[in-house]
Scaffold this motif. Structure first.
Motif, PDB file in Angstrom:
ATOM      1  N   ASP A 228      -0.723   2.248   9.246  1.00  0.00           N
ATOM      2  CA  ASP A 228      -1.868   2.228   8.920  1.00  0.00           C
ATOM      3  C   ASP A 228      -2.317   3.397   7.458  1.00  0.00           C
ATOM      4  OD1 ASP A 228      -2.171   0.476   9.917  1.00  0.00           O
ATOM      5  OD2 ASP A 228      -3.320   0.828  11.514  1.00  0.00           O
ATOM      6  N   ASN A 229      -1.249   4.287   7.516  1.00  0.00           N
ATOM      7  CA  ASN A 229      -1.362   5.470   6.706  1.00  0.00           C
ATOM      8  C   ASN A 229      -0.369   5.915   5.728  1.00  0.00           C
ATOM      9  OD1 ASN A 229      -4.220   5.949   6.599  1.00  0.00           O
ATOM     10  ND2 ASN A 229      -3.735   6.631   8.528  1.00  0.00           N
ATOM     11  N   ALA A 230       0.652   5.012   5.525  1.00  0.00           N
ATOM     12  CA  ALA A 230       1.644   5.375   5.527  1.00  0.00           C
ATOM     13  C   ALA A 230       1.731   5.685   3.895  1.00  0.00           C
ATOM     14  CB  ALA A 230       3.013   4.191   5.473  1.00  0.00           C
ATOM     15  N   LYS A 231       2.778   6.566   3.371  1.00  0.00           N
ATOM     16  CA  LYS A 231       2.299   6.910   1.954  1.00  0.00           C
ATOM     17  C   LYS A 231       4.354   6.400   1.224  1.00  0.00           C
ATOM     18  CE  LYS A 231      -0.244  10.431   2.521  1.00  0.00           C
ATOM     19  NZ  LYS A 231      -1.086  10.304   4.298  1.00  0.00           N
ATOM     20  N   PRO A 232       4.707   6.817  -0.131  1.00  0.00           N
ATOM     21  CA  PRO A 232       5.849   6.238  -0.797  1.00  0.00           C
ATOM     22  C   PRO A 232       5.920   7.190  -0.724  1.00  0.00           C
ATOM     23  CG  PRO A 232       2.970   5.123  -2.257  1.00  0.00           C
ATOM     24  CD  PRO A 232       2.722   6.095  -0.767  1.00  0.00           C
ATOM     25  N   TYR A 233       7.161   7.443  -0.272  1.00  0.00           N
ATOM     26  CA  TYR A 233       8.706   8.009  -1.348  1.00  0.00           C
ATOM     27  C   TYR A 233       9.140   7.763  -2.200  1.00  0.00           C
ATOM     28  CZ  TYR A 233      12.735  11.027  -0.864  1.00  0.00           C
ATOM     29  OH  TYR A 233      13.682  11.643  -1.140  1.00  0.00           O
TER      30      TYR A 233
END
Length: 416
Positions: A315-320
């Motif tokens: 739910d809080n996935a961040k772009p790499y």
């Protein structure tokens, strides 16, 4: 859903970093690490560098393991399933299969890496090796220590590092490259020849623009026959013609495979709970707005950690996003590249690529700096990496290069 079981497939750098990042982020559930090799996770770059170059009596050198059994058991609290690869994946039931064994997961990081391309019809010959694993490096090191006449097929970075190691031992070595210019995919056409010239400058024979017709020998390799009719005597042949991502085992899984496992900018595969990292991940890099699959140490480490953090907290996935970076050690030189080689112009801004032992080349796309290649440029390469990350203009890059040259000239002029 509650995420209580994290499974990581791949017992190398990306897999290790995934495990470490999950624990560092506070994940308290179970973690299982599946690895095809029998060894604990180890560092691959030394296999063609320091570990291969060890020349002490008996050829002794410490294997480059990352962590001990105790660390995995006590600190990371990981169940290790080593010595057999994952064989299939059921994303509906969330089960990884290792043969007949079932391993359930709530979150999954696939970091199965890549496998070596091989030459056909060579399996029956001893003395023919790729260099991907610890066991490969041990076998090659033993052959070099015995003075094996060596032919390296492919003038890429791994093969070239082996050639440099052979040359260091005084072993006769020839590098064969099918393309007229080596290293085009990694550094571009313009600079590939400049990097490859290190071989001949250090006494290594380099043959470009000719392929391999056959390897011959009676049980053990004895000759390499080239497509132009040249015959090279050989006791050891290193095949360094590239790698392909390990995705065969995912056939029928429903995951999208296209030059690796296709992922979005968060390293998510589009299937609930499944992320990818390292050589196997073909992900959307927001830095350049394109899909990339990177085969280097830095990407494997960073992606493993990012994929795990996103997998346990989707739910809080961040772009790499990243500026690609790789390095290679040949002879007494270090080659480093940052950015991407696709460009409109390459300009040497410092040094002489024909005879100098230190130089820097910059890559332009439109009005933006997109890449930098250095020979023995350890003091400057990361500055250019930061500039690329900050989307610096070409003019800004040239101004920076001019200031560095002026400062270096002033320093020399001030010497007594």
């Amino acid at each position: 859903m509650s995420i209580d079981r994290l499974v990581v497939i791949g017992g190398s750098l990306a897999g290790l970093r995934a495990v470490e990042a999950a624990r560092k982020a506070g994940f308290d559930g179970s973690i299982t690490l599946i690895g095809a090799e029998r060894h604990l996770p180890y560092d691959r770059p030394p296999l063609s560098k320091d570990f291969l170059n060890a020349t002490e009596p008996g050829g002794q050198a410490s294997a480059p393991f990352f962590r001990s059994d105790d660390v995995f058991a006590d600190e990371l609290r990981v169940e290790l399933l080593l010595g057999a690869p994952a064989t299939s994946l059921d994303v509906g039931r969330r089960i990884v299969y290792i043969g007949d064994r079932e391993v359930g997961y709530d979150a999954l990081v696939i970091a199965t890496g890549s496998k070596l391309r091989t030459l056909p019809d060579t399996d029956h010959l001893d003395g023919v090796h790729g260099l991907r694993t610890l066991d490969d490096s041990l076998a090659i090191r033993a052959a070099l220590d015995a003075g094996a006449r060596t032919v390296v097929i492919g003038a890429g970075f791994i093969g070239s590092e082996v050639a440099a190691s052979a040359q260091k031992r005084g072993v006769p070595v020839t590098v064969v490259e099918a393309l007229p210019t080596p290293l085009v995919r990694a550094t571009g056409t313009v600079m590939g020849a400049a990097v490859a010239s290190l071989h001949e400058r250090n006494g290594t024979r380099l043959l470009c623009g000719t392929g391999v017709k056959a390897l011959e020998g009676d049980g053990r390799v004895q000759r390499v026959v080239l497509s132009d009719g040249t015959v090279l005597e050989a006791d050891l042949v290193i095949v360094g013609i590239g790698v392909v991502p390990c995705t065969d085992w995912l056939e029928g899984s429903g995951l999208t495979v296209d030059n690796g496992l296709v992922c979005d900018e968060t390293l998510w595969t589009g299937v609930p709970g499944v992320y990818a990292a390292g050589d196997v991940a073909n992900w959307l890099n927001p830095m350049f707005g394109v899909h990339q699959r990177m085969e280097n140490w830095t990407a494997a480490a960073e992606q493993g950690a990012a994929a795990a953090r996103n997998a346990i907290d989707p739910d809080n996935a961040k772009p790499y996003e990243t500026v690609p970076y790789f390095w290679s050690d040949w002879y007494d030189a270090r080659i480093q590249f940052v950015g991407v080689p696709e460009c409109d112009e390459v300009l040497v801004v410092d040094g002489d690529v024909d005879c100098g032992d230190r130089w820097t080349a910059l890559y332009r796309h439109g009005d933006r700096l997109v890449g930098a290649l250095t020979l023995n440029g350890q003091t400057v390469i990361m500055k250019y990496r930061r500039m690329i990350a900050q989307k610096a203009s070409w003019d800004e890059a040239l101004e920076f290069a001019d200031k560095r040259k002026a400062a270096a000239a002033a320093k020399v002029a001030a010497l007594p």
